[in-house]
Design a protein around this motif. Structure first.
Motif, short mmCIF file in Angstrom:
data_model
loop_
_atom_site.label_atom_id
_atom_site.label_comp_id
_atom_site.label_asym_id
_atom_site.label_seq_id
_atom_site.Cartn_x
_atom_site.Cartn_y
_atom_site.Cartn_z
N TYR A 243 -3.80 3.02 7.93
CA TYR A 243 -4.99 3.04 6.79
C TYR A 243 -4.12 3.90 6.21
CZ TYR A 243 -8.91 3.56 10.35
OH TYR A 243 -9.68 3.01 11.13
N VAL A 244 -2.83 4.40 6.22
CA VAL A 244 -1.96 5.50 4.88
C VAL A 244 -1.27 4.23 4.25
CG1 VAL A 244 0.28 6.34 4.59
CG2 VAL A 244 -1.91 7.20 5.76
N ALA A 245 -1.10 2.89 4.79
CA ALA A 245 -0.74 1.94 4.21
C ALA A 245 -2.09 1.19 3.28
CB ALA A 245 -0.47 0.40 4.82
N ALA A 246 -2.72 0.85 3.56
CA ALA A 246 -4.01 0.50 2.57
C ALA A 246 -4.23 1.46 1.52
CB ALA A 246 -5.46 0.59 3.44
N ASP A 247 -4.28 2.51 2.14
CA ASP A 247 -4.60 3.56 1.09
C ASP A 247 -3.40 3.35 -0.54
OD1 ASP A 247 -6.53 3.95 2.26
OD2 ASP A 247 -5.80 5.83 2.91
N LEU A 248 -1.92 3.74 0.22
CA LEU A 248 -0.92 3.19 -0.92
C LEU A 248 -1.18 2.44 -1.97
CD1 LEU A 248 2.19 4.11 1.24
CD2 LEU A 248 1.28 6.00 -0.43
N LEU A 249 -1.17 1.29 -0.98
CA LEU A 249 -1.35 -0.49 -1.47
C LEU A 249 -3.24 -0.19 -2.85
CD1 LEU A 249 -0.78 -2.41 0.90
CD2 LEU A 249 1.20 -2.58 -1.25
N SER A 250 -3.66 0.20 -2.61
CA SER A 250 -5.47 0.67 -3.85
C SER A 250 -4.80 0.99 -5.35
CB SER A 250 -6.08 1.29 -2.88
OG SER A 250 -6.32 2.70 -2.95
N GLN A 251 -3.69 1.98 -5.05
CA GLN A 251 -3.47 2.40 -6.27
C GLN A 251 -1.79 1.71 -6.87
OE1 GLN A 251 -4.82 4.08 -8.32
NE2 GLN A 251 -6.18 4.47 -6.59
N ALA A 252 -1.16 0.40 -5.74
CA ALA A 252 -0.33 -0.18 -5.83
C ALA A 252 -0.61 -0.62 -6.53
CB ALA A 252 0.83 -0.52 -4.89
N GLU A 253 -1.86 -1.27 -6.52
CA GLU A 253 -2.46 -2.84 -7.14
C GLU A 253 -2.54 -3.07 -8.65
OE1 GLU A 253 -6.14 -4.61 -5.54
OE2 GLU A 253 -6.85 -2.97 -5.26
N HIS A 254 -2.84 -1.17 -9.29
CA HIS A 254 -3.43 -1.06 -10.39
C HIS A 254 -2.16 -1.26 -10.96
CE1 HIS A 254 -7.14 0.87 -10.50
NE2 HIS A 254 -6.71 1.68 -9.59
N GLY A 255 -1.56 -1.21 -11.11
CA GLY A 255 0.09 -2.04 -12.52
C GLY A 255 1.26 -1.72 -11.85
N ALA A 276 3.19 -1.18 8.11
CA ALA A 276 2.09 -1.88 7.71
C ALA A 276 1.60 -2.39 6.38
CB ALA A 276 0.95 -0.97 8.21
N LEU A 277 2.15 -1.47 5.87
CA LEU A 277 2.25 -1.92 4.17
C LEU A 277 3.20 -2.67 4.02
CD1 LEU A 277 2.31 0.01 2.21
CD2 LEU A 277 4.32 0.41 1.96
N GLU A 278 3.82 -3.62 4.09
CA GLU A 278 4.91 -5.23 4.37
C GLU A 278 3.91 -6.35 4.54
OE1 GLU A 278 7.68 -5.86 2.79
OE2 GLU A 278 8.27 -3.91 2.56
N GLN A 279 3.06 -6.03 6.05
CA GLN A 279 1.99 -6.88 7.05
C GLN A 279 0.48 -7.34 5.39
OE1 GLN A 279 2.21 -8.58 9.68
NE2 GLN A 279 4.11 -7.20 9.77
N GLN A 280 0.56 -5.75 5.41
CA GLN A 280 -1.21 -5.77 3.76
C GLN A 280 -0.82 -6.49 2.82
OE1 GLN A 280 -3.09 -2.43 4.12
NE2 GLN A 280 -2.56 -1.45 6.46
N LEU A 281 0.61 -5.88 2.47
CA LEU A 281 1.21 -6.83 1.24
C LEU A 281 0.95 -8.61 1.12
CD1 LEU A 281 4.19 -5.62 -0.93
CD2 LEU A 281 2.19 -5.90 -2.10
N ALA A 282 1.52 -8.97 2.31
CA ALA A 282 1.58 -10.65 2.24
C ALA A 282 0.40 -10.74 2.16
CB ALA A 282 2.31 -11.13 3.47
N ARG A 283 -0.63 -10.29 2.08
CA ARG A 283 -2.53 -10.69 2.31
C ARG A 283 -3.16 -10.50 0.77
NH1 ARG A 283 -2.00 -8.42 7.97
NH2 ARG A 283 -3.64 -6.45 6.82
#
Lengths: 427, 427
Positions: A243-255, A276-283
């Motif tokens: 969950y934490v990784a997904a939430d971090l990425l939700s802002q990272a994808e903005h720019g 988890a960040l690496e795993q989710q990033l890949a998708r």
């Protein structure tokens, strides 16, 4: 890829602070063109930058109905519910004028009234966000602003994003124009033959829009210039790293300049979140942007305890702060600097971006130290009201004279004295 | 000397809009010096600009008691009563955080809390105004700002204006420094060894102070950059021309760029006010300044009726608006744009500058269209609070996903989806 550092070793990375001198010159020239040539310049810039030749900028009524066919019913339904939620949250921000009386016949008041005419900039292209319409228009409507005008850039065929059109229609916006960029901001500030000037301009945009807003500030009001988005998660060992990784990425994808930071006393959570960040990033479809953001400005900060994590959060003053800890309540009051606080496992930040009712226009880049989410107050203005009676002036006049004279402002003193003398002469 | 024109022939005269490029360069360099060298630079600038060599900037406690000996008892008493009035007026502006709950377990809130540390700039020299201290400090105190720090330039002996010292003491200000100019603003924004940085800087100053505030805006918050003061009197045949003239002059004496305007349907009042103006001007100590102001930007505008006069007032959006007419009430609601409205013969504008309780920091140069008097809100910030329950997320998650996907923000959708999936897996 994300750096993991001890709290004492953490130094924040600023968003690159370019001066944009070339862009500023372009924007200033565009504003001058609009001031001098009005619609003709608006048309020329729209041809050059949006690739379409428009003679009528106003969005015609018939396109709204058609837009509903281009979005899913799920979208429209979700949008309607979001509108209700956002309206409900902002209605609690309504304010009343007040009045104070005293026995000498003095009445003091503070009138609180809406701005008369507000312009909302809604970006187009790949960053055309219906949620932008909701978050900027609804607080103005709740404030009672009688004229709200929306501008948004057209595509090469002169069309506007259907989701944006549906949002405008659902909110009952009557006046919307197919113009964008610095030229639209200039038109809102100074007016053209077809667009009357406004008192305030709000809404996000690219660097040209931001520079134009900055340039017209003073002529009109603006809400703020938004920096890159950011999120800071404070979490303990009980948090789910996925969950934490997904939430971090939700802002990272903005720019690429977005900032996503986890602060935790748990090294287990730190490591598992990094994984988890690496795993989710890949998708992710926007993985390049998100990866660059994590690389540039992302961090996992290990603290000795939660108290230090909260202290770190206050120092960074994040736009979004998630608090995912076993017992959040004792920490809440200690979070002094944050645009929005999301409490607990299920309060993932996109809940606030789209739906629950709070505003997603939030102070970025540490400005939560002194700035607020966009709210109804941003569309209200105050006027002081003074009704001083003869009795009151006779009683207090000499004191006012004493204070004015202490500052050497004799004409101020005289405005009171001349009245006291005339009243005295009447006796 | 004052021009008398028909409404249709009136064109407003702007305050000269200089670019101040040379001054801006000086100020930017000074800010850099303060950032690099801290107190050493502060000391050097104080030596250069204020002509005094200080090693300790903090105003020592013992000077406060001595200051009371240098002002009149009438001054101190009037000041105390003004403080009570200003406090009472601003206390009505206090605000509460709010919270909304729903049956799915969602809690939304808006926390309203004071800024942590605020700096107030108080000018020195001939423009050392104790009223500046009151008007800027009291709203911050009412907001609950825990740390309020005042800076004010010393004279050649290192002393501060006694009226200012008495005002500081009466308000219980503990932290005040003998520093002024752009260097003081830079110190407040970035901090030095002896002055810790603040979150917001308020208060008036000369052009260097204004440019410094503009330059540090973003690093800290500022309230606004005040332009020249202005007054507009709307009056009918019942108004006393001597009072009107005195009130116009009370703003004209502020500076050569101040603007004093009478708008009236009565040509008798117009002529008699012009005459009274000449008479009163001749007796003013600051007559050169006031005369220049009247010549540069003063005007008496003749309208066909009161409705047109009010319309003109709304177009000009004055800082101070006096309404001296036989029956003011029907016109009040029609005054849309004004910083402060003074109603009736005895509500002369200095009443509000010093004593009655309203704030004298008001929007100038037509910005009353969208700006407000300085008030408690200027020292508060808001933070949104979102507590979303599992129930709420399970119920609304798909809608949030639909909205995020409509904007192509897949990582946003994913932060919700990953939670829905895990919860689903548990079943």
């Amino acid at each position: 890829m994300i750096r993991i550092v001890a709290a004492k070793d953490f130094t924040p990375v600023s968003a690159v602070d370019q001066s944009y001198e070339k862009e500023r010159d372009i924007v200033l020239d565009m504003i001058n063109q609009i001031r001098q040539h009005g619609d003709a310049a608006l048309q020329a810039f729209t041809r050059r930058f949006d690739g379409v030749d428009l003679t009528d900028f106003r969005i015609p009524q018939h396109v709204y109905a058609a837009a509903y066919q281009q979005v899913t019913p799920q979208f429209t339904e979700a949008l309607r519910e979001a509108i209700q939620n956002i309206r409900r949250y902002h209605e609690a921000q309504r304010r009343q004028s007040y009045m104070l009386l005293d026995e000498h016949g003095t009445t003091l008041g503070q009138l609180i009234r809406p701005l008369q005419r507000v312009g909302v900039y809604v970006p187009g292209g790949t960053a055309a966000y219906p949620s932008t319409v909701l978050m900027n228009v609804i607080p103005a409507q709740v404030a009672g602003v009688p004229e709200i005008v929306v501008v948004t850039p057209p595509d090469k065929e002169g069309n506007v994003h259907p989701g944006v059109l549906v949002a405008l229609q659902e909110l009952g916006i009557q006046e919307a124009y197919r113009v964008g960029g610095a030229q639209a901001v200039a038109a809102l500030a100074y007016g053209t033959e077809s667009i009357r000037p406004v008192d305030k301009i709000v809404g996000p945009g690219n660097i040209y829009v931001a520079l134009a807003k900055q340039a017209v500030f003073g002529k009109v009001s603006i809400e703020s210039i938004a920096g890159p988005s950011d999120i800071l998660v404070v979490a303990d060992d009980t948090a789910d790293p996925e969950y934490v990784a997904a939430d971090l990425l939700s802002q990272a994808e903005h720019g690429e300049l977005s900032q996503a930071i986890l602060v935790t006393p748990s090294s287990r959570l730190a490591e598992q979140t990094a994984y988890a960040l690496e795993q989710q990033l890949a998708r992710l479809p926007r993985q390049e942007i998100a990866a660059a953001s994590i690389r540039n400005r992302g961090a996992i900060i290990i603290t000795s305890d939660l108290a230090e994590a909260i202290e770190m959060a206050n120092r960074i003053a994040p736009e979004h702060l998630e608090l995912i800890v076993e017992e959040p309540d004792p920490w809440l009051a200690r979070i002094v600097n944050a645009g929005a606080i999301f409490v607990g496992t299920y309060s993932t930040e996109p809940v606030g971006d789209y739906f629950c009712g709070t505003n997603h226009v939030l102070p970025t880049e540490g400005t939560a130290r002194f700035s607020s989410p966009l709210n109804v107050d941003d569309f209200l203005k105050k006027t002081s009201l003074v009704r001083y009676s003869k009795t009151a002036l006779l009683q207090h006049g000499e004191k006012i004279i004493a204070l004015a004279e202490s500052e050497g402002l004799e004409a101020h003193a005289n405005a009171v004295r001349i009245r006291l003398q005339k009243e005295d002469d009447k006796l």
